[in-house]
Design an enzyme around this catalytic site. Structure first.
Site: not given
Length: 490
Positions: A153, A410, A23, A389, A369, A131
């Site tokens: 987000t 989600d 987020h 996402w 990474a 948020d």
């Protein structure tokens, strides 16, 4: 135009992200976009994450109107702050303890009383961008008389599902048992004959009165009180769903992919990767980029479960066997905290010889990474992802086919859209055995469907690039957001 902008009073906006990596990163990208337009931004992190964000000074130097502030999350200093299994601890403390502190901060920033030495340089606060999981900020802003715009987000398709959850509960479609997982969902307008119950947000699997489910339902009722909603997506990707969400909000701003829009607006080829690193709460292991340079184009399967998903040791080994047996080179992100706490004591058990040998031959393992760079590397031909996402959008932007293994929130919805609607990957939902992992990696990397999937993801990548260009939808929607924020100047 720049001279005119400098002469006009500039808006001052407070951005308030939910305190986790997935987020914070997109909201910090949004902050940079607003600052690039001359808007003052106070970016408020919890004290814990404020300290982890080590490149604050570098970002503020690059964007002089970006100001960082920290606020207590109300938790003890030794609290692990892991969403799994402490989610309710965290959100309860945020609501009860951080909420009043946020109100005090808003009072200070709107009345221009001294918050810190930098506050003297700031115009009065004119808007809060919070948020969508921190809707207590709407109450705090209402008390001081300033507008609130919410940010989600996650994908538009998952937001619409969350908004429809109360109706699904009322109709008895949630919660559901395993035997009902493949029943089609009929209570989400526009998604008829697409969603199975197993594709609903993970809270729909929770039993009645489960506290996590109650939290998400409450937040998605409260969020509709905001004067607008910002989404990290683009019109061409989710237009039909965006039209449904628009019925709940006065204004919708689809301005994604945010990381690409930032690069497009600022025009710096190095900005995307440097901003991603600056927004990371984890240290990236860049040795993997040298390893990728040694691999053939399109040959590597990149594996990452994001910053929150936990695995059992059995699941870890099943993935490991599947990766080695697939025969493809693999770059695998295994976070130091990826195992469930109950599994940590087993982490040092002897690794089977065939896995060690297979990894030495074809694999590279890192703790974290530089994901945007990895996905953009020509050696990467597939992405085994948790379907968060941010990761999904980054893969679309890079044109990389996905193998989806969703676990939380989600992610269940996102993976269904990847596999069934956009057809840019395959969905491995609710499955984790070595044979399936091996088979699906082979299909994604070398199977008959790969060409079809690759063509589809390439088309969406082109649409994403168009959306962030000067004539694009996301570029235009950001201009609208900036214009609307300017009208709120106190």
């Amino acid at each position: 135009m720049e001279t005119e902008m400098n002469l006009q009073p500039q808006p001052h906006v407070l951005l308030f992200p939910f305190p986790v990596q997935g987020h914070i990163k997109p909201m910090l990208t949004l902050a940079q976009l607003l600052c690039h337009s001359g808007i003052h931004v106070t970016f408020v992190n919890t004290e814990h994450n404020h300290l982890l964000l080590t490149q604050r000074e570098a970002l503020s130097a690059r964007f002089p109107t970006l100001h960082f502030h920290s606020i207590s999350d109300g938790l003890p200093s030794d609290h692990p702050r892991s969403l799994n299994p402490y989610f309710i601890d965290i959100v309860t403390s945020l609501r009860s303890k951080t909420g009043p502190l946020l109100h005090q901060l808003l009072v200070s920033l709107t009345s221009k009383t001294d918050v810190d030495s930098a506050a003297d340089q700031l115009p009065p606060l004119s808007c809060v961008i919070t948020d969508g999981l921190m809707c207590f900020a709407i109450d705090a802003a209402d008390k001081v008389g300033i507008q609130v715009i919410a940010v989600r987000t996650s994908s538009a398709c998952s937001v619409w599902c969350y908004l429809c959850v109360p109706k699904l509960i009322e109709e008895g479609q949630a919660p559901f048992g395993d035997e009902e997982s493949d029943k089609m969902v009929l209570g989400v307008p526009g998604m008829e004959y697409i969603l199975r119950r197993r594709d609903l947000p993970s809270i729909c699997r929770a039993p009645t009165n489960h506290t996590v489910r109650q939290f998400f339902v409450e937040e998605h009722i409260a969020i509709t009180r905001a004067s607008g909603l910002i989404l990290n997506t683009f019109d061409e990707l989710e237009s039909s769903v965006l039209s449904h969400i628009a019925s709940k909000f006065p204004k919708i701003y689809a301005i994604g992919p945010l990381h690409a829009l930032l690069q497009s607006r600022v025009g710096d080829d190095d900005l995307s990767s440097s901003s991603a690193a600056a927004a990371s709460l984890r240290r990236e292991d860049r040795r993997c980029m040298m390893w990728l340079d040694s691999q053939e184009a399109g040959s590597v399967i990149f594996v990452s479960y994001g910053s929150l998903v936990k695995l059992t040791r059995v699941q870890l080994l099943e993935f490991w066997h599947g990766l080695v047996n697939s025969g493809s080179p693999f770059l695998w992100v295994i976070r130091s905290d990826v195992l469930h706490s109950t599994e940590v004591e087993h982490a040092n058990r002897v690794t089977p010889v065939e896995l060690e040998m297979g990894t030495k031959e074809r694999g590279f393992i890192v703790d974290w990474a530089p994901q945007e760079e990895v996905l953009a590397h020509e050696a990467v031909g597939g992405f085994l992802t948790h379907s968060g996402w941010n990761s999904t959008l980054q893969a679309i932007w890079a044109g990389v086919p996905m193998l989806c293994w969703p676990q939380l929130a989600d992610q269940q919805v996102n993976s269904r859209w990847v596999g069934e609607v956009w057809k840019i990957g395959v969905d491995m939902k609710d499955t984790c055995d070595r044979a399936t992992v091996e088979t699906m990696i082979k299909a994604l990397m070398h199977g008959e469907e790969r060409e079809v999937i690759s063509r589809a993801v390439d088309q969406y990548a082109k649409s994403a690039r168009t959306s962030v260009g000067e004539a694009g939808s996301s570029y235009h929607n950001l201009e609208t957001l900036i214009s609307d924020l300017r009208t709120l100047v106190i």
